[in-house]
Design an enzyme around this catalytic site. Structure first.
Site, short mmCIF file in Angstrom:
data_model
loop_
_atom_site.label_atom_id
_atom_site.label_comp_id
_atom_site.label_asym_id
_atom_site.label_seq_id
_atom_site.Cartn_x
_atom_site.Cartn_y
_atom_site.Cartn_z
N TRP A 156 0.84 -1.19 0.00
CA TRP A 156 0.00 0.00 0.00
C TRP A 156 0.88 1.26 0.00
O TRP A 156 1.86 1.32 0.74
CB TRP A 156 -0.92 -0.02 1.23
CG TRP A 156 -1.77 1.19 1.34
CD1 TRP A 156 -2.75 1.59 0.47
CD2 TRP A 156 -1.72 2.19 2.37
NE1 TRP A 156 -3.30 2.77 0.89
CE2 TRP A 156 -2.69 3.17 2.06
CE3 TRP A 156 -0.95 2.35 3.52
CZ2 TRP A 156 -2.91 4.29 2.86
CZ3 TRP A 156 -1.17 3.47 4.31
CH2 TRP A 156 -2.14 4.42 3.98
N ASP A 324 -16.17 7.99 -0.80
CA ASP A 324 -16.76 7.24 0.31
C ASP A 324 -17.57 8.16 1.24
O ASP A 324 -17.29 9.35 1.35
CB ASP A 324 -15.57 6.64 1.10
CG ASP A 324 -16.00 5.52 2.00
OD1 ASP A 324 -17.20 5.28 2.13
OD2 ASP A 324 -15.10 4.89 2.60
N TRP A 434 -14.86 1.91 -8.29
CA TRP A 434 -15.20 0.63 -7.65
C TRP A 434 -14.00 0.23 -6.80
O TRP A 434 -12.96 -0.13 -7.33
CB TRP A 434 -15.47 -0.41 -8.72
CG TRP A 434 -15.83 -1.79 -8.25
CD1 TRP A 434 -15.04 -2.69 -7.60
CD2 TRP A 434 -17.09 -2.45 -8.45
NE1 TRP A 434 -15.73 -3.86 -7.38
CE2 TRP A 434 -16.99 -3.73 -7.89
CE3 TRP A 434 -18.30 -2.06 -9.04
CZ2 TRP A 434 -18.05 -4.65 -7.91
CZ3 TRP A 434 -19.35 -2.98 -9.07
CH2 TRP A 434 -19.22 -4.26 -8.50
N ASP A 435 -14.18 0.29 -5.48
CA ASP A 435 -13.06 0.06 -4.58
C ASP A 435 -13.09 -1.36 -4.01
O ASP A 435 -14.14 -2.04 -4.05
CB ASP A 435 -13.12 1.09 -3.45
CG ASP A 435 -11.73 1.57 -3.02
OD1 ASP A 435 -10.79 0.79 -3.18
OD2 ASP A 435 -11.62 2.70 -2.54
N ASN A 437 -10.99 -2.79 -0.62
CA ASN A 437 -9.97 -2.27 0.29
C ASN A 437 -9.37 -3.26 1.27
O ASN A 437 -8.93 -2.85 2.35
CB ASN A 437 -10.55 -1.08 1.05
CG ASN A 437 -10.45 0.18 0.22
OD1 ASN A 437 -9.45 0.40 -0.46
ND2 ASN A 437 -11.47 1.01 0.25
N ASP A 503 -2.95 5.14 -3.52
CA ASP A 503 -3.45 6.16 -2.60
C ASP A 503 -2.37 7.20 -2.36
O ASP A 503 -2.62 8.24 -1.76
CB ASP A 503 -3.82 5.53 -1.25
CG ASP A 503 -5.23 4.93 -1.30
OD1 ASP A 503 -5.90 5.09 -2.32
OD2 ASP A 503 -5.64 4.31 -0.30
C1 GLA Z 1 -9.49 3.63 -0.45
C2 GLA Z 1 -9.24 4.31 -1.78
C3 GLA Z 1 -9.26 5.80 -1.58
C4 GLA Z 1 -10.60 6.21 -1.01
C5 GLA Z 1 -10.89 5.45 0.27
C6 GLA Z 1 -12.29 5.69 0.75
O1 GLA Z 1 -8.46 3.84 0.44
O2 GLA Z 1 -8.04 3.88 -2.33
O3 GLA Z 1 -9.02 6.47 -2.79
O4 GLA Z 1 -11.60 5.96 -1.98
O5 GLA Z 1 -10.73 4.05 0.08
O6 GLA Z 1 -12.58 4.97 1.88
#
Ligand code: GLA
Length: 746
Positions: A156, A324, A434-435, A437, A503
């Site tokens: 990450w 989000d 579309w995430d 995580n 990110d």
């Molecule tokens: C992840 C994504 C971010 C953002 C957050 C929102 O970390 O990579 O760009 O959208 O989620 O919770």
């Protein structure tokens, strides 16, 4: 053929013969198109199968082949596409006779982009079952050329960093076990022949059209053959084939270039743009977006969003993305994933009204989802705890406070499709982020009798959901994201034309991240945003200009609260966006070259138009070093006999950056923290040094010495002020033959 074939004229000690009639025919020491187990090849096998007869011995032999125009699309997985004019496919049919098992090997040749794709399909014609423990998409045996293997690894906020090591005896594996293609090891890797660099030498490249656990391996055998295998990771994999069932492996992508890493990347870039990305956005320019995530995180109101949108519109932004926090009780990352009903406290008039409002402002509207996940504090989980992955008798492990939904379960997939499409169809949505995580844990689905199928079935479930949602809505620009670049792969690119690269938006980190991705993927696929400095993850303070100069080599966006910018910063951003729009096609689809420099504190990137009439070069300085020697701009990809003009793209220098040093440029001494300079910083800026030259492509590519950098001795407007993390963009344009400007000294 005889000339190029590997010779076998001696029997090699301790070898096992395939054919007793031929004393030199040993599978272990020759290059093979496909191998197996039990017949004397002890190298890394492409297939570990428990055959219908209960043994692991396989002996697939050639039966026949067929060549046809075009490609053969797959039944279960996404794959590359091409018309009958663009590609041709060879199908080899192999059989293990005694078991009545068929293996089909597909080779599709995309001649123009110089790519061959390969995959395997296994079919069981036996009434007894067969178990697949490992089945690669391809294997290729190459004579070793002092290979180095280049992989793109990280985690990450440090995705796709390039790493390189020599291929030595034994097996090197580049794989993921996280359930996704992962930010740890991108599926794509390269083999470079000794001495190859960005522009010269032989490079082989490999990638996989798959988003799940992948496996790529290079084994150097004791007879100096390098075996490359690529496919689904056998980790926790077991798949049973009953009579007349078939199993498709994902498609592997291979290319070769004799023009170094840049040559290889060019093949992959064209291939992705022309044969992987599809739908309405294929080959189309991507809009400049603002994403509200880093501006607001979860704390926003309708008013705040509209104010951000208005400011965004004023600087020329085309797409407003609500990230989000817009649904359920989602006020932090502990709750509400799974509950995609609008949060009326934040958006009292609903989402449809909000989306239309954005449209009325003259922008498109985009929305964030994380459909594969659920929080245990959610209405969805309370109603359907069985939708989340868990291993019976064990407490499921959390990642970012969330659980993974069971995409092997058709009911879960229906739920996701219904929820997402309802919103897409009732609101004016042009873009979806579309995430995804977290990685997968507790891999177990009650829908499966054999949990060895889980990881692959999850991917099939994901592709099913994506197909059902997006194929009928091709106007939607889909940007895939997985905590940034945790799922940056060719499988996702079959659905999402662009992917959020990381990110981490710190431009210096992005040089490594976007630079690493650029070996395998074109700029049109990389989401790249300008955000705040000091940066939220590295605390690095970089100039606004450098943040743009890096993000411009990708799909540009802004991710910061424009409210806190000064007048001059907003004006700078307006200029950046206007410049980007003017050159967007070049910056997203131009021929991209990673530059070479003799200094290790510099990076250069070049984008050249297909007709070589225009180019943009980015010159980036990481750590400044005192009183350096000349910086030289070595341009790339220009037409040698064409005359060009080269000039620095004008950019601002903000007074604040210079602290007490402003005394060098002002006639009067002022307090750097005082009112006058603080106000001046909001409304005035300096302009960075602009250099202009003309010259023939050949001269410009041999290198242009640039003006000196500031070294504290003196200042005038011809001195380049870079410091740590400074950068410039240069525009190169065809110039008339008669123009007389400072000629480039060759
Ligand atoms: C992840 C994504 C971010 C953002 C957050 C929102 O970390 O990579 O760009 O959208 O989620 O919770």
């Amino acid at each position: 053929m005889e000339t190029l074939a590997i010779k076998r004229t001696a029997q090699i000690g301790s070898s096992v013969l395939y054919d007793t009639e031929d004393e030199t025919y040993c599978l272990d020491t020759i290059p093979l198109e496909w191998s197996g187990i039990g017949k004397g090849d002890y190298r890394n096998t492409p297939a570990e199968l428990k055959m219908p007869d209960g043994t692991y011995t396989t002996d697939f032999s050639y039966q026949n082949h067929e060549v046809m125009d075009g490609c053969i699309s797959m039944e279960t997985l996404p794959s590359a596409y091409g018309s009958a004019e663009e590609c041709r496919t060879l199908t080899l049919l192999l059989k293990d006779e005694s078991n009545r098992v068929t293996l089909l090997l597909y080779y599709t040749v995309y001649e123009k982009t110089d790519v061959i794709t390969r995959r395997a399909v296994l079919m069981n014609d036996n009434e007894r079952t067969l178990t697949i423990r490992k089945l690669m998409s391809m294997q290729v045996d190459l004579p070793n050329d002092a290979f180095r293997i280049i992989t793109f690894d990280g985690g990450w906020i440090k995705e796709a960093h390039r790493h390189e090591r020599p291929v030595t005896y034994g097996t090197f594996v580049n794989s993921s076990t996280t359930g996704d293609s992962s930010n740890r090891h991108n599926p794509g890797f390269l083999l470079a022949v000794d001495g190859a660099d960005e522009t010269r030498g032989n490079i082989y490249g490999f990638n996989l059209v798959y988003s799940g656990n992948h496996y790529g391996a290079v084994e150097l055998s004791n007879h100096d053959l390098a075996r490359v295998c690529m496919g689904i990771n056998p980790h926790c994999f077991e798949w049973t084939l009953k009579q007349s069932e078939r199993f498709e492996t994902p498609e592997a992508v291979m290319s070769f270039s004799s023009e170094g890493f840049n040559g290889l990347s060019a093949h992959f870039h064209d291939f992705v743009n022309q044969h992987i990305v599809r739908g309405d956005w294929q080959g189309k320019e991507r809009p400049v977006l603002i994403n509200n995530w880093e501006a607001h995180f979860f704390k926003f109101t309708r008013g705040k969003l509209l104010r951000l949108a208005r400011r965004a519109k004023k600087v020329g932004i085309e797409l407003f993305v609500l990230d989000d926090g817009w649904f359920g009780k989602r006020n932090d990352d502990h709750a509400a994933l799974g509950d995609y009903t609008v949060n009326r406290r934040k958006l009292p008039r609903g989402l449809s009204e909000f989306s239309q409002r954005i449209h009325r402002m003259g922008m498109r509207f985009g929305l964030w989802f994380e459909p594969e996940m659920v929080n245990s504090d959610s209405d969805l989980y309370r109603a359907h705890p069985e939708y989340a992955l868990n291993t019976p008798g064990k407490t499921p492990a959390l990642g970012r406070n969330q659980l993974v939904l069971d995409l092997c379960d058709p009911q879960v997939r229906d739920y996701i499709v219904a929820k997402v499409t309802h919103i897409l169809d009732t609101c004016a949505i042009d873009y979806v982020k579309w995430d995804y995580n977290r990685h997968i844990s507790d891999a177990c689905s009650p829908c499966l009798t054999d949990q060895g199928e889980f990881f692959h079935r999850y991917q099939l479930g994901l592709y099913d959901v994506l197909t059902r949602i997006f194929r009928g809505r091709p106007h939607i620009l889909f940007e895939s994201c997985s905590s940034g670049g945790n799922r940056f792969d060719l499988g996702m690119l079959c659905f999402s034309p662009q992917i959020w690269s990381s990110d981490d938006t710190d431009p210096i980190e992005r040089l490594r991240i976007q630079g690493g991705l650029s070996y395998l993927y074109p700029l049109s696929t990389m989401g790249a945003h300008v955000s705040e400095a000091p940066h939220q993850q590295t605390l690095r303070d970089t100039p606004l200009t450098t943040r743009f100069n890096v993000a411009a080599f990708g799909c540009l966006g802004y991710e910061l609260d424009l409210k806190y910018l000064s007048y001059v910063q907003r004006r700078e951003i307006r200029g950046q966006i206007a410049f980007y729009k003017q050159h967007r096609n070049l910056l997203q689809y131009g021929r991209f070259y990673r530059g070479e420099t003799e200094k290790n504190n510099k990076v250069m990137w070049h984008c050249v138009a297909e007709d070589q009439s225009t180019a943009i070069t980015g010159f980036y300085q990481m750590q400044a070093s005192a009183s350096e020697g000349f910086d030289r701009l070595r341009l790339m990809g220009l037409a040698t006999h064409q005359r060009y003009s080269l000039s620095t793209h004008p950019q601002s220098l903000f007074i604040k950056r210079f602290g007490a040093l402003v005394k060098h440029i002002l006639p009067v001494m002022l307090n750097p923290e005082g009112f006058i300079l603080r106000m001046a910083n909001r409304y005035y800026n300096l302009t960075d040094c602009v250099e202009t030259y003309t010259g023939y492509g050949e001269a410009l590519m041999s290198s242009v010495p640039l003006n000196n950098q500031f070294i504290g001795s003196y200042y005038n407007k011809h001195i380049r002020l870079l410091g740590d993390f400074g950068s410039n963009l240069y525009i190169i344009k065809v110039a008339p033959e008669t123009e007389t400007k400072a000629e480039v000294a060759n």
